[in-house]
Design a protein around this motif. Structure first.
Motif, PDB file in Angstrom:
ATOM      1  N   GLU A  19      50.571  34.378  40.195  1.00 41.32           N
ATOM      2  CA  GLU A  19      49.953  35.268  41.177  1.00 41.32           C
ATOM      3  C   GLU A  19      50.177  36.722  40.794  1.00 41.32           C
ATOM      4  O   GLU A  19      49.269  37.558  40.888  1.00 41.32           O
ATOM      5  CB  GLU A  19      50.529  34.990  42.573  1.00 41.32           C
ATOM      6  CG  GLU A  19      49.799  35.677  43.713  1.00 41.32           C
ATOM      7  CD  GLU A  19      50.331  37.055  44.075  1.00 41.32           C
ATOM      8  OE1 GLU A  19      49.740  37.702  44.959  1.00 41.32           O
ATOM      9  OE2 GLU A  19      51.331  37.500  43.484  1.00 41.32           O
ATOM     10  N   GLU A  20      51.406  37.026  40.360  1.00 45.85           N
ATOM     11  CA  GLU A  20      51.744  38.410  39.996  1.00 45.85           C
ATOM     12  C   GLU A  20      50.990  38.882  38.756  1.00 45.85           C
ATOM     13  O   GLU A  20      50.916  40.080  38.483  1.00 45.85           O
ATOM     14  CB  GLU A  20      53.253  38.547  39.763  1.00 45.85           C
ATOM     15  CG  GLU A  20      54.128  38.192  40.953  1.00 45.85           C
ATOM     16  CD  GLU A  20      54.090  39.226  42.063  1.00 45.85           C
ATOM     17  OE1 GLU A  20      53.336  40.213  41.943  1.00 45.85           O
ATOM     18  OE2 GLU A  20      54.805  39.045  43.059  1.00 45.85           O
ATOM     19  N   LYS A  21      50.428  37.958  38.012  1.00 44.77           N
ATOM     20  CA  LYS A  21      49.678  38.291  36.801  1.00 44.77           C
ATOM     21  C   LYS A  21      48.170  38.344  37.048  1.00 44.77           C
ATOM     22  O   LYS A  21      47.393  38.479  36.113  1.00 44.77           O
ATOM     23  CB  LYS A  21      49.969  37.275  35.689  1.00 44.77           C
ATOM     24  CG  LYS A  21      51.431  37.139  35.319  1.00 44.77           C
ATOM     25  CD  LYS A  21      51.975  38.400  34.679  1.00 44.77           C
ATOM     26  CE  LYS A  21      53.384  38.163  34.153  1.00 44.77           C
ATOM     27  NZ  LYS A  21      53.962  39.385  33.540  1.00 44.77           N
ATOM     28  N   TYR A  46      45.002  44.748  58.552  1.00 46.60           N
ATOM     29  CA  TYR A  46      44.559  44.648  57.163  1.00 46.60           C
ATOM     30  C   TYR A  46      43.250  43.879  57.002  1.00 46.60           C
ATOM     31  O   TYR A  46      42.778  43.673  55.881  1.00 46.60           O
ATOM     32  CB  TYR A  46      45.659  44.048  56.297  1.00 46.60           C
ATOM     33  CG  TYR A  46      46.877  44.940  56.203  1.00 46.60           C
ATOM     34  CD1 TYR A  46      46.751  46.274  55.833  1.00 46.60           C
ATOM     35  CD2 TYR A  46      48.149  44.452  56.507  1.00 46.60           C
ATOM     36  CE1 TYR A  46      47.860  47.103  55.749  1.00 46.60           C
ATOM     37  CE2 TYR A  46      49.260  45.276  56.418  1.00 46.60           C
ATOM     38  CZ  TYR A  46      49.110  46.597  56.049  1.00 46.60           C
ATOM     39  OH  TYR A  46      50.212  47.418  55.971  1.00 46.60           O
ATOM     40  N   ASP A  47      42.672  43.440  58.126  1.00 45.82           N
ATOM     41  CA  ASP A  47      41.324  42.876  58.062  1.00 45.82           C
ATOM     42  C   ASP A  47      40.253  43.954  57.948  1.00 45.82           C
ATOM     43  O   ASP A  47      39.089  43.643  57.695  1.00 45.82           O
ATOM     44  CB  ASP A  47      41.039  42.044  59.319  1.00 45.82           C
ATOM     45  CG  ASP A  47      41.493  40.601  59.164  1.00 45.82           C
ATOM     46  OD1 ASP A  47      41.750  40.172  58.029  1.00 45.82           O
ATOM     47  OD2 ASP A  47      41.592  39.891  60.187  1.00 45.82           O
ATOM     48  N   ASP A  48      40.635  45.191  58.141  1.00 42.90           N
ATOM     49  CA  ASP A  48      39.694  46.305  58.046  1.00 42.90           C
ATOM     50  C   ASP A  48      39.123  46.359  56.624  1.00 42.90           C
ATOM     51  O   ASP A  48      39.874  46.512  55.661  1.00 42.90           O
ATOM     52  CB  ASP A  48      40.414  47.619  58.379  1.00 42.90           C
ATOM     53  CG  ASP A  48      39.505  48.832  58.328  1.00 42.90           C
ATOM     54  OD1 ASP A  48      38.326  48.692  57.929  1.00 42.90           O
ATOM     55  OD2 ASP A  48      39.975  49.929  58.662  1.00 42.90           O
ATOM     56  N   PRO A  49      37.802  46.210  56.461  1.00 45.56           N
ATOM     57  CA  PRO A  49      37.223  46.218  55.110  1.00 45.56           C
ATOM     58  C   PRO A  49      37.441  47.523  54.365  1.00 45.56           C
ATOM     59  O   PRO A  49      37.347  47.559  53.139  1.00 45.56           O
ATOM     60  CB  PRO A  49      35.733  45.957  55.359  1.00 45.56           C
ATOM     61  CG  PRO A  49      35.497  46.294  56.788  1.00 45.56           C
ATOM     62  CD  PRO A  49      36.776  46.013  57.514  1.00 45.56           C
ATOM     63  N   ASN A  50      37.771  48.600  55.089  1.00 46.39           N
ATOM     64  CA  ASN A  50      38.015  49.886  54.450  1.00 46.39           C
ATOM     65  C   ASN A  50      39.496  50.128  54.173  1.00 46.39           C
ATOM     66  O   ASN A  50      39.861  51.202  53.684  1.00 46.39           O
ATOM     67  CB  ASN A  50      37.473  51.022  55.334  1.00 46.39           C
ATOM     68  CG  ASN A  50      35.975  50.951  55.508  1.00 46.39           C
ATOM     69  OD1 ASN A  50      35.244  50.734  54.537  1.00 46.39           O
ATOM     70  ND2 ASN A  50      35.498  51.107  56.732  1.00 46.39           N
ATOM     71  N   ASP A  51      40.337  49.161  54.485  1.00 45.86           N
ATOM     72  CA  ASP A  51      41.760  49.345  54.230  1.00 45.86           C
ATOM     73  C   ASP A  51      42.009  49.498  52.727  1.00 45.86           C
ATOM     74  O   ASP A  51      41.608  48.639  51.938  1.00 45.86           O
ATOM     75  CB  ASP A  51      42.566  48.167  54.771  1.00 45.86           C
ATOM     76  CG  ASP A  51      44.051  48.330  54.477  1.00 45.86           C
ATOM     77  OD1 ASP A  51      44.670  49.206  55.090  1.00 45.86           O
ATOM     78  OD2 ASP A  51      44.562  47.601  53.608  1.00 45.86           O
ATOM     79  N   PRO A  52      42.670  50.585  52.306  1.00 45.93           N
ATOM     80  CA  PRO A  52      42.830  50.829  50.861  1.00 45.93           C
ATOM     81  C   PRO A  52      43.766  49.851  50.169  1.00 45.93           C
ATOM     82  O   PRO A  52      43.745  49.742  48.945  1.00 45.93           O
ATOM     83  CB  PRO A  52      43.397  52.259  50.818  1.00 45.93           C
ATOM     84  CG  PRO A  52      44.065  52.451  52.142  1.00 45.93           C
ATOM     85  CD  PRO A  52      43.228  51.684  53.126  1.00 45.93           C
ATOM     86  N   ASN A  53      44.596  49.110  50.939  1.00 49.49           N
ATOM     87  CA  ASN A  53      45.497  48.149  50.312  1.00 49.49           C
ATOM     88  C   ASN A  53      44.764  46.942  49.734  1.00 49.49           C
ATOM     89  O   ASN A  53      45.264  46.290  48.822  1.00 49.49           O
ATOM     90  CB  ASN A  53      46.518  47.655  51.337  1.00 49.49           C
ATOM     91  CG  ASN A  53      47.439  48.746  51.821  1.00 49.49           C
ATOM     92  OD1 ASN A  53      48.351  49.161  51.130  1.00 49.49           O
ATOM     93  ND2 ASN A  53      47.195  49.236  53.034  1.00 49.49           N
ATOM     94  N   ARG A 112      44.177  40.240  47.350  1.00 52.11           N
ATOM     95  CA  ARG A 112      45.332  40.387  46.464  1.00 52.11           C
ATOM     96  C   ARG A 112      46.319  39.228  46.488  1.00 52.11           C
ATOM     97  O   ARG A 112      47.391  39.325  45.876  1.00 52.11           O
ATOM     98  CB  ARG A 112      46.063  41.697  46.788  1.00 52.11           C
ATOM     99  CG  ARG A 112      45.329  42.933  46.328  1.00 52.11           C
ATOM    100  CD  ARG A 112      45.997  44.183  46.817  1.00 52.11           C
ATOM    101  NE  ARG A 112      47.405  44.274  46.461  1.00 52.11           N
ATOM    102  CZ  ARG A 112      48.237  45.189  46.934  1.00 52.11           C
ATOM    103  NH1 ARG A 112      47.791  46.091  47.806  1.00 52.11           N
ATOM    104  NH2 ARG A 112      49.498  45.209  46.567  1.00 52.11           N
ATOM    105  N   SER A 113      45.993  38.155  47.181  1.00 48.32           N
ATOM    106  CA  SER A 113      46.857  36.979  47.111  1.00 48.32           C
ATOM    107  C   SER A 113      45.989  35.740  46.934  1.00 48.32           C
ATOM    108  O   SER A 113      44.761  35.810  46.954  1.00 48.32           O
ATOM    109  CB  SER A 113      47.741  36.879  48.354  1.00 48.32           C
ATOM    110  OG  SER A 113      48.758  35.906  48.164  1.00 48.32           O
ATOM    111  N   ASP A 114      46.642  34.586  46.770  1.00 45.90           N
ATOM    112  CA  ASP A 114      45.966  33.397  46.251  1.00 45.90           C
ATOM    113  C   ASP A 114      44.878  32.825  47.145  1.00 45.90           C
ATOM    114  O   ASP A 114      43.965  32.143  46.655  1.00 45.90           O
ATOM    115  CB  ASP A 114      47.008  32.315  45.966  1.00 45.90           C
ATOM    116  CG  ASP A 114      47.906  32.679  44.799  1.00 45.90           C
ATOM    117  OD1 ASP A 114      47.365  32.986  43.724  1.00 45.90           O
ATOM    118  OD2 ASP A 114      49.137  32.651  44.949  1.00 45.90           O
ATOM    119  N   HIS A 115      44.935  33.082  48.444  1.00 48.13           N
ATOM    120  CA  HIS A 115      43.898  32.580  49.342  1.00 48.13           C
ATOM    121  C   HIS A 115      42.509  33.044  48.917  1.00 48.13           C
ATOM    122  O   HIS A 115      41.511  32.360  49.170  1.00 48.13           O
ATOM    123  CB  HIS A 115      44.168  33.064  50.773  1.00 48.13           C
ATOM    124  CG  HIS A 115      44.218  34.549  50.860  1.00 48.13           C
ATOM    125  ND1 HIS A 115      45.344  35.282  50.553  1.00 48.13           N
ATOM    126  CD2 HIS A 115      43.264  35.464  51.169  1.00 48.13           C
ATOM    127  CE1 HIS A 115      45.083  36.565  50.688  1.00 48.13           C
ATOM    128  NE2 HIS A 115      43.819  36.704  51.045  1.00 48.13           N
TER     129      HIS A 115
END
Length: 528
Positions: A371-373, A447-454, A459-462
């Motif tokens: 995942e980290e890769k 973090y469901d906000d589509p404009n969230d910069p994160n 960014r995870s396996d789901h």
């Protein structure tokens, strides 16, 4: 994979112990068997120094996979139809540090003039134009891209954000910096959205930053081995982090013949962007040595009853960052916490089946490599599923549930839930109902906000399930001061809170596995 048996000797810390409860409600009864002591015991093993930080395609991650498979076996979970508990993931390992940048006849050197992060694509990029765009920010109060088109060009901009003579940010109007500085992906995403062919990010104190991040920058890049065969290449532009000296050598060719210091001063004085255009050839050539390696996903499959063809998947990633000389990145929270939760949930579902209360739908408990890769293990599974994706009902992904982030120091009974209503109108409601009835956590959806910069949704396996139209929910405690540092250790895990979060995943999985109707998929995947 080394099949030699290993014995793990360790002392169980006193803070591991807790006690469960009982209830005539089967879901509640079994959820209460998820206890802090079990989670602590598992995590005391996989987040120990002997597992060497669990870096992908290393001895430490092989040991982790063997430990998890051993637990699945001890719970009475049968081996896969193909035998064992592993899905082989063939990988190509790219050695970092190679590459060159040519500007006219000037050659720039990796580590001295520029560096790149491990996820960069190999390849050669020829660009005829470089555009200097201030700080690379497009905000309501400050606009670096006003009046310019960067599509097909290399865009060069300063890290951080513009500061006035009083030390206040031009974005926030205060000493506090905006997310344009604190979230590095925000500037990158903005430039990509505008069609940049390459990004050159000017780093203050270049050598200091390079040395501080040497562990991360020197980590090999891993990609699925099939990439070489089918020549898959992403459309991501190369992102280079460059020194001010390199930037100044490029800027001297601009008509304005400026340098970074003058640009910074001009922006601070006029409180608006400074732009420059450089019409000269820039050639970025990244070509690294590679070798073939292997890693594994670990799968524990519990066959269901009358609806056994349908499968509910519960996942976490078991890899972390490995070690750097004598420093070990044990990743107790990331994602030792999620991995131990998956082990515990597999144990409880297996026990329920032994007791005659097995799930109607089948359950797949899976811990991913890589995942980290770059989400490699989940990508490999979604491209080469052991069980048909069309039979997969949902993925409940657990990535970091053992800590508290800075935004919840006063109200710690929370969990972020990401993506639960992206594809299904039912999944979020089911999760909320189970939370209201059993765990009573604060469910934070910011973090469901589509404009969230994160961009945590991607960014995870789901996400590798969501890409195939499978509903997902991602359970997450947010980042904290020890994220991706050697200080992410087991002593800092809040095991009682971690157990409550794991119970929420369990209760949601239990209901989805036992309800009459399969989850509806009634929404289209949003572009992220």
């Amino acid at each position: 994979m080394n099949n030699t048996s290993r014995f793990f000797l360790f002392t169980i810390p006193l803070f591991c112990f807790s006690f469960g409860g009982d209830s005539p409600d089967l879901k509640k009864q079994y959820s209460q068997e998820i206890i802090p002591a079990d989670l602590c015991v598992y995590l005391s093993v996989i987040a120990s120094d002997s597992f060497e930080g669990r870096e992908t395609a290393t001895r430490g991650l092989d040991m982790t996979a063997e430990f998890i498979a051993g637990k699945f076996r001890s719970f009475g979970i049968p081996e896969l139809p193909s035998g064992g508990y592993y899905q082989d993931v063939p990988l190509l390992k790219f050695i970092p540090g190679n590459g060159s940048v040519m500007f006219n006849d000037q050659k720039f050197v990796y580590g001295k003039d520029f560096y790149y992060t491990p996820g960069i694509d190999d390849g050669k990029t020829d660009i005829q134009k470089i555009i200097f765009a201030g700080y690379g920010i497009q905000d309501s109060l400050y606009k670096d891209y006003s009046g310019i088109d960067i599509s097909g060009s290399a865009v060069m901009f300063l890290a951080d954000e513009p500061i006035d003579k009083n030390g206040n940010s031009l974005i926030t109007g205060k000493k506090e910096l905006s997310s344009w500085s604190t979230q590095r992906r925000r500037k990158i995403n903005e430039a990509k959205k505008r069609g940049a062919a390459a990004l050159l990010i000017i780093v203050p104190d270049f050598q200091k930053k390079f040395l501080e991040n040497k562990k991360y920058l020197s980590a090999p890049t891993l990609k699925p081995d099939e990439d070489l065969v089918v020549e898959i290449k992403s459309d991501n532009p190369p992102v280079l982090y460059i020194s001010k000296e390199m930037a100044d050598m490029l800027l001297v060719k601009a008509k304005k013949k400026t340098n970074t210091g003058q640009a910074i001063a001009a922006i601070a004085k006029k409180k608006k962007t400074f732009q420059a255009e450089i019409n000269s050839l820039l050639v970025i050539d990244i070509e690294r040595e590679s070798e073939k390696v292997h890693s594994e996903n670990v799968l524990g499959f519990i066959e269901g009853g009358d609806l056994k063809k349908e499968i509910v998947v519960v996942t976490a990633h078991m890899d972390h960052l490995g070690k750097d000389s004598t420093e070990i990145y044990n990743g107790a929270d990331d994602d030792g916490s999620g991995t131990t939760a998956v082990i515990e949930l597999a144990k409880i579902f297996a026990q329920a089946k032994k007791d005659g209360h097995g799930p109607r739908r089948s359950m797949l408990f899976m811990t991913f490599t890589g995942e980290e890769k770059g989400l490699l293990g989940s990508r490999w599974y979604s491209d080469h599923p052991v069980f048909p994706l069309e039979n997969t009902v949902c993925d409940l992904n657990i990535d970091m549930i053992g800590r508290i982030d800075k935004d919840h120091q006063q109200d710690t009974g929370y969990v972020y839930v990401i993506g639960s209503d992206m594809l299904s109108s039912e999944l979020k409601k089911i999760n909320e109902t189970n939370n209201n009835n059993y765990t009573k956590l604060q469910l934070d959806y910011r973090y469901d906000d589509p404009n969230d910069p994160n961009s945590f949704y991607t960014r995870s396996d789901h996400y590798n399930f969501a890409k195939h139209g499978i509903p997902v929910a991602f359970f997450f405690n947010g980042v904290h001061e020890d994220y991706h540092k050697p200080t992410d250790e087991i002593q800092k895990i809040d095991f009682p809170l971690m157990a409550i979060r794991a119970r929420l995943v369990f209760c949601t999985a239990w209901e989805i596995a036992n309800r009459d109707a399969r989850l509806v998929v009634d929404k289209k995947q949003k572009n992220k």
